[in-house]
Design a protein around this motif. Structure first.
Motif, PDB file in Angstrom:
ATOM      1  N   SER A  62      13.614  17.045  29.148  1.00 42.34           N
ATOM      2  CA  SER A  62      12.948  15.690  29.434  1.00 42.34           C
ATOM      3  C   SER A  62      12.362  14.979  28.314  1.00 42.34           C
ATOM      4  O   SER A  62      12.493  13.722  28.079  1.00 42.34           O
ATOM      5  CB  SER A  62      12.102  15.756  30.637  1.00 42.34           C
ATOM      6  OG  SER A  62      12.642  16.381  31.847  1.00 42.34           O
ATOM      7  N   ALA A  63      11.643  15.803  27.566  1.00 39.53           N
ATOM      8  CA  ALA A  63      11.104  15.159  26.294  1.00 39.53           C
ATOM      9  C   ALA A  63      12.029  14.781  25.284  1.00 39.53           C
ATOM     10  O   ALA A  63      11.778  13.438  24.847  1.00 39.53           O
ATOM     11  CB  ALA A  63      10.014  16.363  25.612  1.00 39.53           C
ATOM     12  N   ALA A  64      13.111  15.350  25.181  1.00 33.03           N
ATOM     13  CA  ALA A  64      14.148  14.845  24.121  1.00 33.03           C
ATOM     14  C   ALA A  64      14.652  13.591  24.742  1.00 33.03           C
ATOM     15  O   ALA A  64      14.997  12.571  24.175  1.00 33.03           O
ATOM     16  CB  ALA A  64      15.158  15.904  23.966  1.00 33.03           C
ATOM     17  N   VAL A  65      15.054  13.491  26.079  1.00 34.18           N
ATOM     18  CA  VAL A  65      15.714  12.305  26.479  1.00 34.18           C
ATOM     19  C   VAL A  65      14.758  11.308  26.665  1.00 34.18           C
ATOM     20  O   VAL A  65      15.335   9.993  26.350  1.00 34.18           O
ATOM     21  CB  VAL A  65      16.128  12.788  28.019  1.00 34.18           C
ATOM     22  CG1 VAL A  65      16.605  11.359  28.862  1.00 34.18           C
ATOM     23  CG2 VAL A  65      17.439  13.769  28.033  1.00 34.18           C
ATOM     24  N   ILE A  66      13.777  11.390  27.058  1.00 31.30           N
ATOM     25  CA  ILE A  66      12.652  10.113  27.210  1.00 31.30           C
ATOM     26  C   ILE A  66      12.226   9.606  25.887  1.00 31.30           C
ATOM     27  O   ILE A  66      12.303   8.451  25.531  1.00 31.30           O
ATOM     28  CB  ILE A  66      11.449  10.771  27.804  1.00 31.30           C
ATOM     29  CG1 ILE A  66      11.251  11.019  29.148  1.00 31.30           C
ATOM     30  CG2 ILE A  66      10.218   9.568  27.684  1.00 31.30           C
ATOM     31  CD1 ILE A  66      10.218  11.569  29.894  1.00 31.30           C
ATOM     32  N   GLU A  83       2.078  13.760  24.948  1.00 32.68           N
ATOM     33  CA  GLU A  83       1.409  12.660  25.500  1.00 32.68           C
ATOM     34  C   GLU A  83       2.361  12.111  26.862  1.00 32.68           C
ATOM     35  O   GLU A  83       1.592  11.379  27.773  1.00 32.68           O
ATOM     36  CB  GLU A  83       1.191  11.510  24.732  1.00 32.68           C
ATOM     37  CG  GLU A  83       0.493  11.943  23.513  1.00 32.68           C
ATOM     38  CD  GLU A  83      -1.248  12.357  23.981  1.00 32.68           C
ATOM     39  OE1 GLU A  83      -1.621  11.707  24.988  1.00 32.68           O
ATOM     40  OE2 GLU A  83      -1.550  13.234  23.519  1.00 32.68           O
ATOM     41  N   LEU A  84       3.567  12.703  27.136  1.00 34.09           N
ATOM     42  CA  LEU A  84       4.243  12.144  28.230  1.00 34.09           C
ATOM     43  C   LEU A  84       3.708  12.693  29.615  1.00 34.09           C
ATOM     44  O   LEU A  84       3.666  14.010  29.688  1.00 34.09           O
ATOM     45  CB  LEU A  84       5.537  12.405  27.881  1.00 34.09           C
ATOM     46  CG  LEU A  84       6.407  11.952  26.652  1.00 34.09           C
ATOM     47  CD1 LEU A  84       7.741  12.332  26.324  1.00 34.09           C
ATOM     48  CD2 LEU A  84       6.527  10.304  26.795  1.00 34.09           C
ATOM     49  N   THR A  85       3.732  11.940  30.456  1.00 35.99           N
ATOM     50  CA  THR A  85       3.242  12.428  31.937  1.00 35.99           C
ATOM     51  C   THR A  85       4.232  13.472  32.341  1.00 35.99           C
ATOM     52  O   THR A  85       3.744  14.459  32.889  1.00 35.99           O
ATOM     53  CB  THR A  85       3.207  11.295  32.867  1.00 35.99           C
ATOM     54  OG1 THR A  85       2.325  10.194  32.236  1.00 35.99           O
ATOM     55  CG2 THR A  85       2.581  11.706  34.003  1.00 35.99           C
ATOM     56  N   GLN A  86       5.493  13.202  32.148  1.00 36.03           N
ATOM     57  CA  GLN A  86       6.323  14.077  32.777  1.00 36.03           C
ATOM     58  C   GLN A  86       6.615  15.597  31.924  1.00 36.03           C
ATOM     59  O   GLN A  86       6.491  16.428  32.747  1.00 36.03           O
ATOM     60  CB  GLN A  86       7.655  13.579  32.734  1.00 36.03           C
ATOM     61  CG  GLN A  86       8.186  12.356  33.473  1.00 36.03           C
ATOM     62  CD  GLN A  86       7.905  11.216  32.771  1.00 36.03           C
ATOM     63  OE1 GLN A  86       7.066  11.078  31.852  1.00 36.03           O
ATOM     64  NE2 GLN A  86       8.673   9.903  32.980  1.00 36.03           N
TER      65      GLN A  86
END
Length: 282
Positions: A62-66, A83-86
């Protein structure tokens, strides 16, 4: 496999593991005698470990995609990803599921299984707070959608996990009857919260014609319709359980229940797949 596809793949694995955990702890906590608790909880401990690993994979993907970067560059952007909520939500899930695996490995009593059941419910929540319902969280619609989604997932996990647990650990008439009451409650909760959540996301504040148009013309609406059909089929199967398989169990013939339950679980698995697809639609 493209990186973007790994996100729903890890989500599907995590959901499957969560249901597996629920099948063990719910059956051990509510349906089994103390003598049978250890086996169910040991199976659930393995599932919790898989859930934790799937959450780690989902977090990284998810981090890489976002951020729109390849996995090889993710370490360079770790502070931004944090820092990403997901990502934060999945990190909490990793911690909770890892703790759950450790707790379950030591459970020997019904009370311990019930504590693990509460921890399982807690571990389900974080990813749900970053989806559709998390948008504009200050509005009443957002709060309603998020609350509805949490209840929906709790009920679905209990229904599917409970059926799997009964089929694996407690195929007695008494256990099936207790589960049947739980399943009816879950079905009612799923139906109400599913319709409420869908209406909000499909434009519950719009006029009637616009709402109908969104149900028919959008990808989200099409998936909601497919999920509704699957839910109706599951309700019918549940009715069949009450009408035919419970009397068969009373006569000492579990074959009818086993056949119908396996078919119901396959349909439930397809519904879970639709739910994952639904969570990925705009």
């Amino acid at each position: 496999m493209p990186l973007s596809w790994s996100v729903p793949a890890f989500r599907l694995l995590a959901d499957g593991a969560a249901i597996w955990v629920a099948s063990g702890v719910l059956t051990a906590g509510l349906l089994l005698p103390t003598s049978d608790v250890v086996r169910a909880c040991q199976d659930a401990a393995i599932a919790a470990a898989i859930w934790a690993v799937a959450s780690v994979g989902g977090l990284i993907a998810s981090a890489a995609v976002i951020l729109g970067i390849p996995l090889s560059h993710l370490a360079e952007h770790a502070s931004i990803a944090g820092e990403l909520t997901q990502v934060r939500a999945l990190a909490i899930s990793v911690v909770l599921t890892a703790v759950l695996a450790v707790v379950l490995s030591g459970v020997r009593t019904i009370r311990g299984a019930r504590i693990a059941l509460a921890l399982t419910a807690l571990a389900l929540i974080p990813p749900l707070l970053t989806g559709h319902g998390a948008i504009e969280r200050t509005t009443i619609w957002s709060v309603t959608a998020t609350t509805s989604l949490v209840i929906h997932v709790f009920a679905a996990t209990a229904w599917i996990g409970g059926l799997a647990g009964v089929l694996r650990y407690a195929r007695t008439r008494a256990a099936v009857e207790r589960f049947s009451t739980l399943a009816l409650t879950c079905a009612i909760a799923i139906g109400i919260t599913g319709l409420l959540t869908a209406e909000i996301h499909l434009g519950g504040r719009a006029d009637g014609w616009a709402l109908i148009t969104q149900w028919v013309t959008t990808g989200y609406g099409a998936l909601v319709f497919a999920k509704t059909v699957a839910f109706a089929a599951l309700v019918y199967v549940g009715w069949r359980h009450r009408q035919s398989t419970l009397p068969s169990l009373a006569t000492g013939n579990p074959a009818a229940f086993r056949r119908l339950a396996i078919g119901e679980l396959l349909l439930m698995a397809a519904t879970v797949g639709l739910a994952v697809a639904l969570s990925r639609t705009p």
